[in-house]
Design an enzyme around this catalytic site. Structure first.
Site, mmCIF file in Angstrom:
data_model
loop_
_atom_site.group_PDB
_atom_site.id
_atom_site.type_symbol
_atom_site.label_atom_id
_atom_site.label_comp_id
_atom_site.label_asym_id
_atom_site.label_seq_id
_atom_site.Cartn_x
_atom_site.Cartn_y
_atom_site.Cartn_z
ATOM 1 N N ILE A 1 0.829 -1.203 0.000
ATOM 2 C CA ILE A 1 0.000 0.000 0.000
ATOM 3 C C ILE A 1 0.865 1.256 0.000
ATOM 4 O O ILE A 1 0.525 2.267 -0.629
ATOM 5 C CB ILE A 1 -0.984 0.003 1.201
ATOM 6 N N ASP B 1 -11.289 -5.988 5.829
ATOM 7 C CA ASP B 1 -10.230 -5.076 5.401
ATOM 8 C C ASP B 1 -10.667 -4.320 4.144
ATOM 9 O O ASP B 1 -10.575 -3.087 4.118
ATOM 10 C CB ASP B 1 -8.925 -5.832 5.167
ATOM 11 N N LYS C 1 -6.124 2.814 7.021
ATOM 12 C CA LYS C 1 -7.309 2.110 7.517
ATOM 13 C C LYS C 1 -7.007 0.615 7.624
ATOM 14 O O LYS C 1 -6.173 0.089 6.867
ATOM 15 C CB LYS C 1 -8.508 2.374 6.611
ATOM 16 N N SER D 1 11.166 0.326 8.136
ATOM 17 C CA SER D 1 10.623 -0.961 7.731
ATOM 18 C C SER D 1 11.647 -2.041 8.013
ATOM 19 O O SER D 1 12.852 -1.821 7.837
ATOM 20 C CB SER D 1 10.273 -0.952 6.236
ATOM 21 N N ARG D 2 11.186 -3.200 8.424
ATOM 22 C CA ARG D 2 12.107 -4.296 8.718
ATOM 23 C C ARG D 2 12.713 -4.891 7.457
ATOM 24 O O ARG D 2 13.850 -5.366 7.480
ATOM 25 C CB ARG D 2 11.376 -5.400 9.487
#
Length: 309
Positions: free
Chosen positions: A15, A169, A91, A37-38
């Site tokens: 996203i 979702d 969201k 971010s990992r």
């Protein structure tokens, strides 16, 4: 023009790459300066493994966008708010109503902006639909929100875990439009959830709502549709039938197409985020999320075949 809002993104996944990065690149009010971010980074900006590291390593940040799964978003939002940063929530805004309401109060006390975003409300035809329905007597509403989970969430296990919402979702996108365009508040009467035997979240849902005027409102969410995807809301009124398609970008009345717009959702979200920051305000509408919580509380649950990725 005001100085750019220096922003960082946490969670560099699908996203973020598909929507957030292009929207930020086109918005002159924002300057993307860092990511956390990992497993991924963004070329040309500073990258960190965690949000905490980003907050410490990029103290000039004004705001953060949280694109991580909802199960971890509360702690991240708390950290950003406590550090005095404005926060954009993807969201759904969290995993419980209580934590989202707590975040709103924390933001109020700290004096930062908290924006619980609903991207489907920014689709090209949603506001025109809301205006048209404002003076219409509604007879019936039917919502069909059907898509292929393998296309939109390939290999993502968090959607099937507690707090991942399953078919809600995408379904919450429909609920966010419904709570925007329908002139009266509505509430759930009956629901049926289909839950794969190897998952904790539903793959399909049938929902029957009504309002104070006893208007029948039916919604059908399904994550098993292949081929063309279906995101449409049909509203029958005494003035005619309104059809909102393609997730809210196409509007027709009695078969006549009035709007057939482009994908402008995230451009609208970041425009709104900048407006809220400039005004020193927050926007946290939990109504779509509350309808999901009501469904989990009220629904009949049916165990169906296991989901095979």
């Amino acid at each position: 023009m005001s100085s750019p809002i220096r922003i960082g993104i946490t969670g560099v996944g699908k996203i973020a790459r598909d929507q957030h990065l292009p929207a930020l690149e086109r918005n002159e009010r924002f300057e993307l300066i860092a990511s956390a971010s990992r497993n991924a980074n963004i070329n040309g900006i500073r990258s960190f493994d965690t949000l905490d590291a980003m907050l410490e390593g990029a103290p000039e940040l004004d705001a953060v966008s949280l694109c991580t799964p909802p199960q971890v978003r509360y702690r991240q939002a708390c950290a950003a708010i406590n550090a005095g940063r404005h926060v954009f929530l993807e969201k759904p805004p969290g995993v419980t109503l209580s934590e989202v309401e707590d975040l709103a109060e924390r933001a109020r006390q700290t004096g930062v902006t908290l924006f619980a975003s609903w991207h489907a409300r920014e689709a090209a035809a949603v506001e025109r639909a809301r205006e048209w329905l404002g003076s219409a007597a509604i007879r019936h509403v039917d919502v069909q929100w059907r898509e292929d989970v393998r296309t939109w969430h390939p290999g993502q296990q968090w959607v099937w875990q507690p707090g991942g919402l399953g078919v809600f979702d995408p379904g919450i996108n429909a609920l966010s439009i419904m709570t925007r365009i329908l002139p009266n508040e509505f509430f759930l009467e009956r629901a049926r959830l289909e839950v794969p035997e190897n998952c904790q979240a539903p793959i399909a849902a049938e929902l029957d709502f009504t309002d104070a005027g006893e208007t029948p409102i039916h919604a059908d969410f399904d994550w098993r549709q292949t081929g063309p995807q279906t995101w449409q809301i049909t509203v029958e009124t005494e003035r005619g039938t309104l059809l909102l398609e393609e997730g809210g970008s196409r509007l027709s009345i009695d078969g006549e197409i009035l709007i057939d717009g482009e994908d402008v959702e995230y451009a609208g979200l970041y425009r709104r985020f900048a407006e809220l920051i400039d005004a020193g305000q927050s926007e946290v509408d939990v109504r779509p999320f509350r309808h999901v919580a009501d469904a989990f509380m009220l629904a009949e649950r049916i165990v169906v075949a296991p989901f095979d990725e």
